[in-house]
Design an enzyme around this catalytic site. Structure first.
Site, PDB file in Angstrom:
ATOM      1  N   ARG A  62       0.852  -1.195   0.000  1.00 12.06           N
ATOM      2  CA  ARG A  62       0.000   0.000   0.000  1.00 12.06           C
ATOM      3  C   ARG A  62       0.884   1.240   0.000  1.00 12.06           C
ATOM      4  O   ARG A  62       2.104   1.137   0.148  1.00 12.06           O
ATOM      5  CB  ARG A  62      -0.945  -0.003   1.197  1.00 12.06           C
ATOM      6  CG  ARG A  62      -0.241   0.110   2.537  1.00 12.06           C
ATOM      7  CD  ARG A  62      -1.236   0.234   3.685  1.00 12.06           C
ATOM      8  NE  ARG A  62      -0.533   0.255   4.957  1.00 12.06           N
ATOM      9  CZ  ARG A  62      -1.132   0.255   6.143  1.00 12.06           C
ATOM     10  NH1 ARG A  62      -2.447   0.202   6.216  1.00 12.06           N
ATOM     11  NH2 ARG A  62      -0.428   0.281   7.250  1.00 12.06           N
ATOM     12  N   ASN A 118      -4.276   8.470   4.430  1.00 10.72           N
ATOM     13  CA  ASN A 118      -4.085   7.688   5.656  1.00 10.72           C
ATOM     14  C   ASN A 118      -2.621   7.706   6.027  1.00 10.72           C
ATOM     15  O   ASN A 118      -1.761   7.383   5.207  1.00 10.72           O
ATOM     16  CB  ASN A 118      -4.529   6.230   5.462  1.00 10.72           C
ATOM     17  CG  ASN A 118      -4.570   5.474   6.780  1.00 10.72           C
ATOM     18  OD1 ASN A 118      -5.345   5.799   7.660  1.00 10.72           O
ATOM     19  ND2 ASN A 118      -3.697   4.493   6.935  1.00 10.72           N
ATOM     20  N   GLU A 119      -2.337   8.114   7.232  1.00 12.75           N
ATOM     21  CA  GLU A 119      -0.966   8.077   7.750  1.00 12.75           C
ATOM     22  C   GLU A 119       0.047   8.530   6.701  1.00 12.75           C
ATOM     23  O   GLU A 119       0.940   7.765   6.290  1.00 12.75           O
ATOM     24  CB  GLU A 119      -0.623   6.685   8.265  1.00 12.75           C
ATOM     25  CG  GLU A 119      -1.456   6.282   9.459  1.00 12.75           C
ATOM     26  CD  GLU A 119      -0.923   5.061  10.188  1.00 12.75           C
ATOM     27  OE1 GLU A 119      -0.205   4.262   9.577  1.00 12.75           O
ATOM     28  OE2 GLU A 119      -1.234   4.906  11.385  1.00 12.75           O
ATOM     29  N   GLU A 131      -6.844   5.691  15.645  1.00  9.27           N
ATOM     30  CA  GLU A 131      -6.572   4.255  15.616  1.00  9.27           C
ATOM     31  C   GLU A 131      -5.793   3.837  16.845  1.00  9.27           C
ATOM     32  O   GLU A 131      -4.846   4.524  17.253  1.00  9.27           O
ATOM     33  CB  GLU A 131      -5.693   3.888  14.416  1.00  9.27           C
ATOM     34  CG  GLU A 131      -6.358   3.921  13.089  1.00  9.27           C
ATOM     35  CD  GLU A 131      -5.376   3.480  12.009  1.00  9.27           C
ATOM     36  OE1 GLU A 131      -4.443   2.714  12.299  1.00  9.27           O
ATOM     37  OE2 GLU A 131      -5.533   3.947  10.873  1.00  9.27           O
ATOM     38  N   TRP A 177       2.797  -6.428  13.704  1.00 13.88           N
ATOM     39  CA  TRP A 177       4.053  -5.957  13.107  1.00 13.88           C
ATOM     40  C   TRP A 177       5.173  -5.784  14.132  1.00 13.88           C
ATOM     41  O   TRP A 177       6.123  -5.063  13.894  1.00 13.88           O
ATOM     42  CB  TRP A 177       3.816  -4.654  12.331  1.00 13.88           C
ATOM     43  CG  TRP A 177       2.874  -3.668  12.973  1.00 13.88           C
ATOM     44  CD1 TRP A 177       1.546  -3.519  12.681  1.00 13.88           C
ATOM     45  CD2 TRP A 177       3.164  -2.690  13.996  1.00 13.88           C
ATOM     46  NE1 TRP A 177       0.987  -2.515  13.453  1.00 13.88           N
ATOM     47  CE2 TRP A 177       1.948  -1.993  14.268  1.00 13.88           C
ATOM     48  CE3 TRP A 177       4.304  -2.345  14.709  1.00 13.88           C
ATOM     49  CZ2 TRP A 177       1.865  -0.969  15.212  1.00 13.88           C
ATOM     50  CZ3 TRP A 177       4.218  -1.326  15.653  1.00 13.88           C
ATOM     51  CH2 TRP A 177       3.015  -0.656  15.893  1.00 13.88           C
ATOM     52  N   GLU A 198      -3.030  -8.026   7.189  1.00 14.58           N
ATOM     53  CA  GLU A 198      -3.258  -7.675   8.589  1.00 14.58           C
ATOM     54  C   GLU A 198      -4.267  -8.603   9.269  1.00 14.58           C
ATOM     55  O   GLU A 198      -4.909  -8.220  10.246  1.00 14.58           O
ATOM     56  CB  GLU A 198      -3.695  -6.208   8.686  1.00 14.58           C
ATOM     57  CG  GLU A 198      -2.577  -5.298   8.198  1.00 14.58           C
ATOM     58  CD  GLU A 198      -2.837  -3.823   8.386  1.00 14.58           C
ATOM     59  OE1 GLU A 198      -1.916  -3.107   8.829  1.00 14.58           O
ATOM     60  OE2 GLU A 198      -3.954  -3.385   8.075  1.00 14.58           O
ATOM     61  N   LYS A 199      -4.348  -9.831   8.772  1.00 16.56           N
ATOM     62  CA  LYS A 199      -5.367 -10.741   9.326  1.00 16.56           C
ATOM     63  C   LYS A 199      -5.051 -11.157  10.758  1.00 16.56           C
ATOM     64  O   LYS A 199      -5.944 -11.587  11.485  1.00 16.56           O
ATOM     65  CB  LYS A 199      -5.568 -11.958   8.419  1.00 16.56           C
ATOM     66  CG  LYS A 199      -4.331 -12.795   8.161  1.00 16.56           C
ATOM     67  CD  LYS A 199      -4.665 -13.886   7.135  1.00 16.56           C
ATOM     68  CE  LYS A 199      -3.463 -14.755   6.823  1.00 16.56           C
ATOM     69  NZ  LYS A 199      -2.367 -14.001   6.141  1.00 16.56           N
ATOM     70  N   PHE A 200      -3.802 -11.009  11.185  1.00 17.83           N
ATOM     71  CA  PHE A 200      -3.477 -11.368  12.571  1.00 17.83           C
ATOM     72  C   PHE A 200      -3.449 -10.163  13.501  1.00 17.83           C
ATOM     73  O   PHE A 200      -3.020 -10.253  14.643  1.00 17.83           O
ATOM     74  CB  PHE A 200      -2.157 -12.135  12.629  1.00 17.83           C
ATOM     75  CG  PHE A 200      -2.260 -13.482  11.965  1.00 17.83           C
ATOM     76  CD1 PHE A 200      -3.139 -14.448  12.454  1.00 17.83           C
ATOM     77  CD2 PHE A 200      -1.527 -13.780  10.825  1.00 17.83           C
ATOM     78  CE1 PHE A 200      -3.270 -15.673  11.829  1.00 17.83           C
ATOM     79  CE2 PHE A 200      -1.647 -15.005  10.197  1.00 17.83           C
ATOM     80  CZ  PHE A 200      -2.524 -15.959  10.701  1.00 17.83           C
ATOM     81  N   HIS A 201      -3.875  -9.011  13.002  1.00 19.13           N
ATOM     82  CA  HIS A 201      -3.951  -7.802  13.832  1.00 19.13           C
ATOM     83  C   HIS A 201      -5.273  -7.841  14.583  1.00 19.13           C
ATOM     84  O   HIS A 201      -6.316  -8.119  14.008  1.00 19.13           O
ATOM     85  CB  HIS A 201      -3.891  -6.578  12.912  1.00 19.13           C
ATOM     86  CG  HIS A 201      -3.652  -5.279  13.599  1.00 19.13           C
ATOM     87  ND1 HIS A 201      -4.576  -4.707  14.452  1.00 19.13           N
ATOM     88  CD2 HIS A 201      -2.605  -4.420  13.552  1.00 19.13           C
ATOM     89  CE1 HIS A 201      -4.090  -3.550  14.892  1.00 19.13           C
ATOM     90  NE2 HIS A 201      -2.901  -3.357  14.367  1.00 19.13           N
TER      91      HIS A 201
HETATM   92  C1  GLA Z   1      -1.857   1.880  10.749  1.00 17.45           C
HETATM   93  C2  GLA Z   1      -2.802   1.960   9.575  1.00 17.45           C
HETATM   94  C3  GLA Z   1      -3.876   0.936   9.611  1.00 17.45           C
HETATM   95  C4  GLA Z   1      -3.324  -0.406  10.038  1.00 17.45           C
HETATM   96  C5  GLA Z   1      -2.654  -0.260  11.371  1.00 17.45           C
HETATM   97  C6  GLA Z   1      -2.123  -1.553  11.917  1.00 17.45           C
HETATM   98  O1  GLA Z   1      -2.262   2.582  11.836  1.00 17.45           O
HETATM   99  O2  GLA Z   1      -3.369   3.241   9.435  1.00 17.45           O
HETATM  100  O3  GLA Z   1      -4.446   0.838   8.330  1.00 17.45           O
HETATM  101  O4  GLA Z   1      -2.393  -0.831   9.097  1.00 17.45           O
HETATM  102  O5  GLA Z   1      -1.569   0.612  11.221  1.00 17.45           O
HETATM  103  O6  GLA Z   1      -1.524  -1.398  13.160  1.00 17.45           O
END
Ligand code: GLA
Length: 650
Positions: free
Chosen positions: A110, A148-149, A305, A313, A353-356
């Site tokens: 991404r 985003n970020e 978030e 991660w 991110e399936k394990f988040h």
């Molecule tokens: C960031 C992103 C989210 C996700 C989280 C995972 O904050 O904005 O999309 O990837 O990390 O911790």
């Protein structure tokens, strides 16, 4: 934010595009049960919204927004531009970012766009225009979430379009090439440029790169992202001038200068994932919350978030034990957050991110995590009185991205961790239950009784004056080693460090002649009125007009001043700290600075692992340790279990 009731917002990223429609109804039911007020939709949905260039598919998003609206859940609508679809990379490979080593990054993750890519910008803005026009009147929307970020994965791109944009940025900054040569000190190593066309991005090079070129590229890269954000925000504003716009910051993030971004967001929002395995994570979190409030000049902000438990991660991804999700959330509320949101509502079944963790785990609603989510939702729903309430602070801690970047460059006197340097002071105040605001060193500090400037390495003339004026107006000033060493162009302030021959040096009554960082950071003693252990840093301080309160007991600077204070009649105390104090010494000094400035402390002595802060007349007391604590504040005793938190009248 507009269009809402007085509730602390609660919810998270909602990514229904990952799920069949059948699941969407269950989502609304479970969100209601969990007291969810707000979801952030479409953060990564560009490919679903525009599967081929110019063909928009909004039907599914209409459906989602309508369901949310019927369910009484407000939406922060994202612009979906953080993750461009495959077709953009395929048709415009030049939009992909290039690393410092010249490697073109591939599609398949991404944020794979160069901040200066014209193709990315064109397609992103077209999508934003469509979204903003279509949903301008939608009753579910209470805010916009742009991108985003920004900069999280790609801050700097070394591609040709970035290089061209960098040259324009430099031309605007310097006007002519001679000014650039002077600022960058290019007489050194035969780096003189004849024209802007010769100037490049600071890609991988044989040895230390030109420091000012590197810093300017850092500044440019942050600005290039800001320009993208602002271009989207302008489009949105033209459709919905009354709906607030935000983008999620990332705590203390070195690559993006949030002081320059903050004026452009209507609400500051932040993403933070405190490390459950780090016993000091609450310090960084508390400081982050205070930074977010400070970026908005004291206004409430949003925790956009966080995780309900483990992330995916870290090595390893330790879960949050019972109580800690609540503790993190209440800390944010107490330090100014009006919303507690998460990544993400429903844990993904596939993808990176399936394990988040999420608010609704793989195992469903009858789970430890989801029960905690429901309980927290209920608790937050009772805290509506705190919405918009102030968090008073009388101590300002200077924080500056230029100093951060410059002091950590190659070729400096020592390998310095700027954030750690600042947080050691922050933590000293936290241990006494004293709330701190962060402040840009050039900013007006008249609201504060105590101003602390740790490692304020880069000081402009304005910043020198601002700091020097603190004792003059009767407040207390603390300045530390590595301050006032260079100007905005990273040119040394000649005549002795601490701002050279300027006002700061006379305010402190000292100058610094020579640095002496200590090998291996072996501890050494300082003696005098404030005695104890120090490490990392010694220097030769020349005292013109100040009292020496501590001296180095041994080492390169043995028997010479380590800490000084100048007290002029009618003026505030001006302290200079030429070493890195141990925790015990720091606690002594903090006590002295609080006494000098008349700032009251909640705890009459330093207390580790417990924090307290007042917002809107309510005091939060939070225990971040693994054991129960029993403590006194203002003559009242409080018992807190491990990871417990309570509210009490301030
Ligand atoms: C960031 C992103 C989210 C996700 C989280 C995972 O904050 O904005 O999309 O990837 O990390 O911790």
């Amino acid at each position: 934010m507009s269009r809402t009731t007085r509730r602390i917002r609660y919810g998270g990223d909602y990514n229904p595009e990952q799920w069949p429609v059948l699941v969407w109804d269950e989502d609304v039911r479970l969100m209601q049960q969990a007291h969810v007020t707000t979801v952030t939709v479409a953060v990564f949905a560009w490919a679903q919204l525009e599967p081929v260039p110019g063909r928009y598919e909004f039907g599914w998003l209409d459906d989602v927004l309508d369901r949310m609206n019927r369910g009484g859940i407000r939406v922060i609508l994202a612009t979906a531009t953080a993750s461009p679809p495959a077709w953009l990379a395929h048709r415009h490979p030049e939009s992909l970012p290039v690393s410092i080593d010249g490697v073109r990054l591939a599609f398949g993750s991404r944020q794979q766009f160069s901040p200066s890519s014209t193709a990315y910008r064109h397609h992103a803005m077209r999508l934003v225009s469509e979204l903003a026009a279509r949903y301008a009147e939608h009753p579910a929307i209470e805010a916009w979430h742009v991108g985003n970020e920004y900069g999280n994965h790609v801050t700097r791109s070394y591609d040709p379009e970035s290089e061209a944009a960098f040259r324009i940025w430099l031309q605007n900054r310097y006007g002519d090439i001679d000014a650039l040569n002077a600022a960058w000190g290019t007489a050194f190593w035969s780096q003189t440029y004849q024209t802007f066309a010769e100037v490049g991005v600071p890609s991988a090079a044989p040895m230390i790169r030109n420091p000012t070129q590197v810093l300017d590229f850092d500044r440019f890269s942050s600005d290039a992202l800001l320009e993208l954000y602002r271009a989207e925000a302008d489009i949105i504003r033209s459709h919905t001038p009354d709906i607030p716009i935000t983008t999620n910051f990332m705590s203390f993030f070195k690559d993006v200068d949030y002081w320059s971004w903050a004026p452009h967001v209507d609400v500051v929002s932040d993403d933070l994932y405190p490390d459950p395995a780090d016993p000091r994570s609450h310090v960084v979190s508390a400081a982050t919350r205070d930074l977010m409030r400070s970026l908005g000049a004291g206004k409430s902000w949003l925790l956009m978030e966080q995780a309900t438990s483990a992330v995916n991660w870290r090595p390893p991804n330790v879960p949050l034990t019972d109580g800690r999700h609540r503790l993190n959330s209440l800390q944010a509320v107490a330090r100014g957050a009006d919303g507690i949101l998460h990544f993400q509502w429903r844990q993904s079944a596939a993808g990176a991110e399936k394990f988040h963790s999420a608010m609704l785990p793989h195992a469903g609603e009858d789970t430890r995590i989801h029960r905690g989510v429901r309980a927290l939702g209920a608790e937050l729903s009772r805290l509506g009185d705190l919405v918009g309430a102030d968090v008073p602070a009388r101590v300002a801690l200077c924080f500056d991205w230029d100093s951060w970047r410059a002091v950590e460059q190659d070729g400096t006197p020592a390998v310095v961790d700027y954030l750690d340097t600042v947080l050691r002071f922050y933590e000293g105040f936290l241990r006494r239950g004293v709330t701190v605001d962060f402040l840009h060193p050039e900013a007006d500090s008249t609201a504060y009784s105590l101003v602390v400037a740790p490692a304020a390495h880069v000081l402009s003339d304005d910043a020198v004056c601002a700091l020097a004026s603190v004792p003059a107006r009767g407040a207390t000033l603390v300045v530390t080693y590595l301050s006032g060493v260079v100007d905005k162009h990273l040119r040394i302030r000649l005549g002795g460090y601490l701002g050279g021959e300027g006002a700061l040096r006379s305010a402190l009554g000292v100058k610094v002649e020579e640095f002496a960082p200590v090998a291996d950071s072996a501890p050494f003693d300082v003696t005098g009125d404030y005695a104890g252990e120090s490490d990392f840093w010694q220097e030769l301080i020349r005292v013109d007009d100040a009292q020496v309160v501590s001296s180095f007991a041994s080492g390169f600077a043995a028997n010479s001043p380590a800490i000084t204070v100048k007290r002029d009649p009618g003026a505030g105390a001006a302290w200079y700290v030429g070493t890195r104090p141990s925790t015990a010494l720091m606690d002594q000094l903090i006590g002295a600075w609080l006494a000098d400035s008349g700032v009251p402390a909640a705890f009459d002595h330093a207390v580790a692992q417990v924090e307290t802060v007042v917002r809107g007349g309510q005091r939060l007391i939070a225990n971040h340790s693994t054991t129960a604590v029993d403590l006194e504040i203002g003559g009242r005793r409080f018992d807190l279990p491990a990871y417990g938190a309570i509210w009490t009248e301030a």
